[in-house]
Scaffold this motif. Structure first.
Motif, PDB file in Angstrom:
ATOM      1  N   ARG A  99       0.828  -1.208   0.000  1.00  0.00           N
ATOM      2  CA  ARG A  99       0.000   0.000   0.000  1.00  0.00           C
ATOM      3  C   ARG A  99       0.862   1.257   0.000  1.00  0.00           C
ATOM      4  O   ARG A  99       0.557   2.223  -0.705  1.00  0.00           O
ATOM      5  CB  ARG A  99      -0.926   0.001   1.223  1.00  0.00           C
ATOM      6  N   ARG A 100       1.955   1.233   0.776  1.00  0.00           N
ATOM      7  CA  ARG A 100       2.846   2.405   0.814  1.00  0.00           C
ATOM      8  C   ARG A 100       3.505   2.628  -0.547  1.00  0.00           C
ATOM      9  O   ARG A 100       3.660   3.766  -0.986  1.00  0.00           O
ATOM     10  CB  ARG A 100       3.921   2.219   1.885  1.00  0.00           C
ATOM     11  N   SER A 103       0.924   4.075  -2.822  1.00  0.00           N
ATOM     12  CA  SER A 103       0.704   5.472  -2.464  1.00  0.00           C
ATOM     13  C   SER A 103       1.854   6.348  -2.960  1.00  0.00           C
ATOM     14  O   SER A 103       1.631   7.432  -3.513  1.00  0.00           O
ATOM     15  CB  SER A 103       0.567   5.591  -0.945  1.00  0.00           C
TER      16      SER A 103
END
Length: 160
Positions: A99-100, A103
């Motif tokens: 997810r990071r 992002s």
């Protein structure tokens, strides 16, 4: 009769008769029998206590073995739980990193788009200014001013 050994023998016989008369040998035998019975009772009690101790020892050994088995089960369960928690934590960490990363990639793409738009806007402004200079130098008068202004406005709206 003057022999002292004779008198010692007679005294001994009298002493033995007196002991028999008062029942001393019978009392001695009774005491020995009682003591023998007491010793036999103590031996029987010792045997019973030993058997009880052996039975208790067997019980405690079986309880100890059961406790060791239970401890081994607890340890194996704890290891399995720890491995499960470690795998779960690893999955969560991988998901977090994913997810990071997504992002960060989205932010990078947005920054690239913004930078591209800023570069495009700067290029448009530079082109407008260059066109304005060229047209002002070549066309003169009030019509030139109105044409330049109108063209610049059209160009701004089309490029943006």
């Amino acid at each position: 009769m003057a022999n002292p050994t004779f008198w010692v023998g007679i005294a001994f016989v009298i002493f033995m008769v007196l002991l028999s008369y008062y029942g001393v040998p019978k009392n001695v035998v009774n005491q020995l029998d009682k003591r023998g019975q007491r010793i036999a009772d103590e031996l029987a009690e010792a045997k019973r206590l030993r058997e009880d101790a052996e039975r208790l020892l067997r019980e405690y050994e079986s309880k100890r073995a059961a406790a060791e088995r239970e401890a081994a089960e607890i340890v194996s369960t704890a290891k399995a739980e720890a491995e499960r928690l470690a795998a779960e934590a690893q999955e969560k960490m991988a998901d977090f990193v994913k997810r990071r990363t997504a992002s960060a990639e989205a932010k990078i793409a947005q920054a690239e788009a913004q930078a591209s738009a800023e570069v495009r806007a700067a290029a448009v402004d530079a082109a407008i200014k260059a066109s304005e200079r060229i047209l002002r130098n070549e066309i003169t008068g009030p019509t030139a001013t109105s044409l330049v202004t109108q063209g610049l406005n059209d160009m701004r709206t089309k490029l943006q």
